[in-house]
Design a protein around this motif. Structure first.
Motif, PDB file in Angstrom:
ATOM      1  N   SER A   9      -4.622  21.337  -7.658  1.00 31.89           N
ATOM      2  CA  SER A   9      -4.497  21.544  -6.221  1.00 31.89           C
ATOM      3  C   SER A   9      -4.127  20.250  -5.509  1.00 31.89           C
ATOM      4  CB  SER A   9      -5.841  22.010  -5.645  1.00 31.89           C
ATOM      5  OG  SER A   9      -6.084  23.324  -6.016  1.00 31.89           O
ATOM      6  N   SER A  10      -3.163  20.351  -4.655  1.00 35.59           N
ATOM      7  CA  SER A  10      -2.771  19.173  -3.896  1.00 35.59           C
ATOM      8  C   SER A  10      -3.832  18.878  -2.837  1.00 35.59           C
ATOM      9  CB  SER A  10      -1.426  19.451  -3.247  1.00 35.59           C
ATOM     10  OG  SER A  10      -1.168  18.508  -2.260  1.00 35.59           O
ATOM     11  N   LYS A  11      -4.043  17.589  -2.588  1.00 37.66           N
ATOM     12  CA  LYS A  11      -5.065  17.220  -1.606  1.00 37.66           C
ATOM     13  C   LYS A  11      -4.540  17.415  -0.184  1.00 37.66           C
ATOM     14  CE  LYS A  11      -7.626  13.774  -4.243  1.00 37.66           C
ATOM     15  NZ  LYS A  11      -6.665  13.670  -5.346  1.00 37.66           N
ATOM     16  N   THR A  12      -3.249  17.398  -0.025  1.00 36.87           N
ATOM     17  CA  THR A  12      -2.680  17.560   1.306  1.00 36.87           C
ATOM     18  C   THR A  12      -2.688  19.046   1.687  1.00 36.87           C
ATOM     19  OG1 THR A  12      -0.457  17.935   0.527  1.00 36.87           O
ATOM     20  CG2 THR A  12      -1.101  15.658   0.858  1.00 36.87           C
ATOM     21  N   THR A  13      -2.158  19.330   2.844  1.00 37.86           N
ATOM     22  CA  THR A  13      -2.121  20.726   3.269  1.00 37.86           C
ATOM     23  C   THR A  13      -0.905  21.451   2.701  1.00 37.86           C
ATOM     24  OG1 THR A  13      -0.993  19.978   5.248  1.00 37.86           O
ATOM     25  CG2 THR A  13      -3.365  20.367   5.419  1.00 37.86           C
ATOM     26  N   GLY A  14      -0.182  20.796   1.826  1.00 32.11           N
ATOM     27  CA  GLY A  14       1.054  21.358   1.275  1.00 32.11           C
ATOM     28  C   GLY A  14       0.828  22.497   0.303  1.00 32.11           C
ATOM     29  N   VAL A  15       1.730  22.609  -0.662  1.00 34.08           N
ATOM     30  CA  VAL A  15       1.664  23.694  -1.638  1.00 34.08           C
ATOM     31  C   VAL A  15       1.360  23.099  -3.011  1.00 34.08           C
ATOM     32  CG1 VAL A  15       2.947  25.604  -2.671  1.00 34.08           C
ATOM     33  CG2 VAL A  15       3.417  24.933  -0.299  1.00 34.08           C
ATOM     34  N   PRO A  16       0.284  23.569  -3.655  1.00 35.49           N
ATOM     35  CA  PRO A  16      -0.044  23.012  -4.963  1.00 35.49           C
ATOM     36  C   PRO A  16       0.898  23.536  -6.051  1.00 35.49           C
ATOM     37  CG  PRO A  16      -1.571  24.781  -4.447  1.00 35.49           C
ATOM     38  CD  PRO A  16      -0.668  24.619  -3.248  1.00 35.49           C
ATOM     39  N   LEU A  17       1.045  22.767  -7.132  1.00 30.69           N
ATOM     40  CA  LEU A  17       1.838  23.232  -8.268  1.00 30.69           C
ATOM     41  C   LEU A  17       1.134  24.404  -8.945  1.00 30.69           C
ATOM     42  CD1 LEU A  17       4.313  22.854 -10.093  1.00 30.69           C
ATOM     43  CD2 LEU A  17       2.980  21.193 -11.411  1.00 30.69           C
ATOM     44  N   LEU A  18      -0.182  24.346  -8.929  1.00 25.10           N
ATOM     45  CA  LEU A  18      -0.998  25.396  -9.544  1.00 25.10           C
ATOM     46  C   LEU A  18      -2.360  25.357  -8.878  1.00 25.10           C
ATOM     47  CD1 LEU A  18      -1.472  27.448 -11.914  1.00 25.10           C
ATOM     48  CD2 LEU A  18      -2.214  25.509 -13.285  1.00 25.10           C
ATOM     49  N   ASP A  19      -2.947  26.511  -8.637  1.00 23.57           N
ATOM     50  CA  ASP A  19      -4.274  26.549  -8.029  1.00 23.57           C
ATOM     51  C   ASP A  19      -5.119  27.579  -8.773  1.00 23.57           C
ATOM     52  OD1 ASP A  19      -6.557  26.725  -6.540  1.00 23.57           O
ATOM     53  OD2 ASP A  19      -5.552  26.904  -4.598  1.00 23.57           O
ATOM     54  N   LEU A  20      -5.908  27.087  -9.723  1.00 32.91           N
ATOM     55  CA  LEU A  20      -6.691  27.999 -10.570  1.00 32.91           C
ATOM     56  C   LEU A  20      -7.809  28.685  -9.801  1.00 32.91           C
ATOM     57  CD1 LEU A  20      -6.896  25.836 -13.822  1.00 32.91           C
ATOM     58  CD2 LEU A  20      -5.516  27.882 -13.428  1.00 32.91           C
ATOM     59  N   LYS A  21      -8.256  28.041  -8.753  1.00 27.21           N
ATOM     60  CA  LYS A  21      -9.348  28.627  -7.965  1.00 27.21           C
ATOM     61  C   LYS A  21      -8.936  29.977  -7.372  1.00 27.21           C
ATOM     62  CE  LYS A  21     -13.470  28.329  -6.019  1.00 27.21           C
ATOM     63  NZ  LYS A  21     -13.976  27.274  -5.169  1.00 27.21           N
ATOM     64  N   ARG A  22      -7.698  30.062  -6.950  1.00 30.46           N
ATOM     65  CA  ARG A  22      -7.235  31.330  -6.355  1.00 30.46           C
ATOM     66  C   ARG A  22      -7.300  32.464  -7.375  1.00 30.46           C
ATOM     67  NH1 ARG A  22      -1.712  29.872  -2.994  1.00 30.46           N
ATOM     68  NH2 ARG A  22      -2.396  27.827  -2.258  1.00 30.46           N
ATOM     69  N   GLN A  23      -6.877  32.163  -8.610  1.00 32.07           N
ATOM     70  CA  GLN A  23      -6.936  33.212  -9.634  1.00 32.07           C
ATOM     71  C   GLN A  23      -8.398  33.599  -9.894  1.00 32.07           C
ATOM     72  OE1 GLN A  23      -6.825  32.453 -13.919  1.00 32.07           O
ATOM     73  NE2 GLN A  23      -4.881  33.564 -13.972  1.00 32.07           N
ATOM     74  N   TYR A  24      -9.245  32.588  -9.986  1.00 22.47           N
ATOM     75  CA  TYR A  24     -10.667  32.853 -10.252  1.00 22.47           C
ATOM     76  C   TYR A  24     -11.239  33.808  -9.206  1.00 22.47           C
ATOM     77  CZ  TYR A  24     -15.710  32.013 -10.554  1.00 22.47           C
ATOM     78  OH  TYR A  24     -17.070  32.171 -10.628  1.00 22.47           O
ATOM     79  N   ILE A 356       8.546  23.328 -10.203  1.00 21.59           N
ATOM     80  CA  ILE A 356       7.999  23.562  -8.852  1.00 21.59           C
ATOM     81  C   ILE A 356       7.060  24.773  -8.880  1.00 21.59           C
ATOM     82  CG2 ILE A 356       9.971  22.471  -7.702  1.00 21.59           C
ATOM     83  CD1 ILE A 356      11.071  25.277  -7.096  1.00 21.59           C
ATOM     84  N   PRO A 357       6.255  24.963  -7.843  1.00 23.36           N
ATOM     85  CA  PRO A 357       5.206  25.998  -7.888  1.00 23.36           C
ATOM     86  C   PRO A 357       5.755  27.413  -8.122  1.00 23.36           C
ATOM     87  CG  PRO A 357       4.849  24.512  -6.027  1.00 23.36           C
ATOM     88  CD  PRO A 357       6.189  24.162  -6.601  1.00 23.36           C
ATOM     89  N   ILE A 358       5.168  28.119  -9.076  1.00 22.27           N
ATOM     90  CA  ILE A 358       5.609  29.480  -9.409  1.00 22.27           C
ATOM     91  C   ILE A 358       4.397  30.396  -9.655  1.00 22.27           C
ATOM     92  CG2 ILE A 358       5.795  28.842 -11.858  1.00 22.27           C
ATOM     93  CD1 ILE A 358       8.373  31.152 -10.563  1.00 22.27           C
ATOM     94  N   PHE A 359       3.179  29.849  -9.596  1.00 17.74           N
ATOM     95  CA  PHE A 359       1.990  30.620 -10.015  1.00 17.74           C
ATOM     96  C   PHE A 359       1.845  31.909  -9.196  1.00 17.74           C
ATOM     97  CE2 PHE A 359      -1.020  29.372  -6.580  1.00 17.74           C
ATOM     98  CZ  PHE A 359      -0.357  28.279  -6.044  1.00 17.74           C
TER      99      PHE A 359
END
Ligand SMILES: *Cc1c(COP(=O)(O)O)cnc(C)c1O
Length: 379
Positions: A9-24, A356-359
């Motif tokens: 997860s990116s620390k900024t307000t941008g878009v993360p490459l992958l965010d496992l928390k969302r899937q969880y 780039i982000p595809i998750f």
């Protein structure tokens, strides 16, 4: 795959490459219950969930057998061992992959024989394999990079003619198909990783091997428990490479979602393909033989790549270079004696790729932001 970070997860307000928390959060109840159930029954190593997962993954890939192991790396290692690869042998593989692919060859005392990739698929060029075969060659490891399978038919043809084993590195590509044949089912062994950032990831390290030969399957199961059969009797020296029950339990919860997750990745890829069509950004090519691409990564090729990467990061857009250095330029493989400019397709690819982000949990608004900013930077 950032093989050190499990949540990028990116620390900024941008878009993360992958965010496992969302899937969880989408499967929290089922996942929590499955893990607690293992804590309750207490069979932590090779418990009932491991056997059940082996049954389901064999079925899923269209293979007879599966053997859970403790990582994708070990899946490759044990498959090579079961293929008879040892000291002094040669194993042919691609110059462009995650390090583990070449590392396991070296660890068995064998020599990694590197082959250039196709200019447009990121995968090994089958036309270059025959010239790399010697009397010492034992096996070929085609890697199915970023979610698309390598061109398996010509690879299998050469392997059969020259009596070589084929170990498919499907660590990034579970569920993809080649003319409707499932990834992992075409070679002698199919290897998968459950590293958290893969499309089907567990809660730590994990992996699995599929095969359809009964003797191969029996050998894998001996190798993963130190080479013992029966217990405490060792005809050969194996490994400690058992899949933890909690990891198998977590994959059992996720497997039914994999198809839907892959379809969402495909939809994201189609969106990017359309947005980048008229630009200098080169979208990943999908071959005609690919009947299902699981897009572990969406990897574009751009000019001035490092600059593009820096600017994307400045704008809070998660991105990563998979992979910046080809095997033939890794310091540890200097002894192979390759020239820096050998393997021109790999060199060119390493210099221009950017993922780039595809998750699947990426929102439509987010992918629009990603495409806008990429186009703004690249023109
Ligand atoms: C991730 C990966 C591996 C290794 O898998 P681990 O589970 O991390 O050991 C091997 N090959 C490729 C192509 C990979 O992406």
């Amino acid at each position: 795959m950032s093989n050190t970070a499990t949540n990028t997860s990116s620390k900024t307000t941008g878009v993360p490459l992958l965010d496992l928390k969302r899937q969880y959060l989408t499967i929290k109840e089922d996942l929590d219950r499955a893990v607690l159930n293992v804590l309750d029954h207490g069979k932590f190593i090779l418990g009932p969930e491991v056997a059940e997962l082996e049954k389901q993954i064999a079925e899923y890939t269209g293979c007879e057998f599966a053997c859970g192991v403790n990582s994708g790396t070990d899946a490759l290692l044990l498959s090579l061992r079961a293929s008879g690869v040892g000291s002094g042998d040669e194993v042919i593989t691609t110059d462009f992959s995650f390090f583990a692919t070449a590392g396991v060859i070296w660890r068995l005392g064998a020599k990694p024989v590197l082959v250039d990739i196709e200019p447009d698929t990121f995968n090994i060029d089958p036309n270059l394999i025959a010239a790399a075969i010697t009397s010492k060659t034992k096996a070929i490891i085609p890697v199915h990079l970023f979610g698309q399978m390598a061109d398996m038919e010509p690879i299998m043809k050469i392997a059969q003619e020259r009596n070589l084993k084929v170990v498919e590195d499907g660590a990034q590509t579970i569920g993809s198909t080649y003319k409707d044949k499932k990834c992992g089912s075409m070679g002698n062994f199919g290897c998968f990783s459950f590293f958290p950032s893969k499309n089907l990831g567990c809660l730590g390290d994990g992996g699995i091997i599929v095969c359809s030969d009964e003797e191969d399957a029996a050998m894998l199961k001996i190798l993963r428990v130190h080479g013992s059969k029966p217990k405490y009797y060792h005809r050969l020296v194996g490994y400690n490479s058992r899949l933890a029950t909690i990891q198998a339990a977590s994959i059992l919860v996720k497997l039914p979602h994999l198809r839907k997750w892959s379809e969402t990745r495909i939809a994201n890829a189609k969106y990017y393909d359309n947005r980048f069509a008229e630009s200098s950004v080169k979208s990943p090519l999908v071959k005609d033989y690919t009947t299902f691409h699981i897009y572990n990564q969406y990897t574009v090729m751009v000019e001035n790549r490092d600059e593009v990467r820096d600017k994307l990061k400045e704008r809070g857009i998660g991105c990563e270079i998979y992979y910046p250095v080809p095997f033939h330029n890794q310091e540890c493989f200097e002894y192979l004696g390759h020239k820096k400019d050998e393997f021109p397709n790999t060199n060119k690819t390493c210099a221009s790729v950017l993922s780039i982000p595809i998750f699947p949990e990426l929102t439509e608004a987010e992918r629009e932001v990603v495409a806008n900013i990429v186009l703004e930077i690249c023109g």
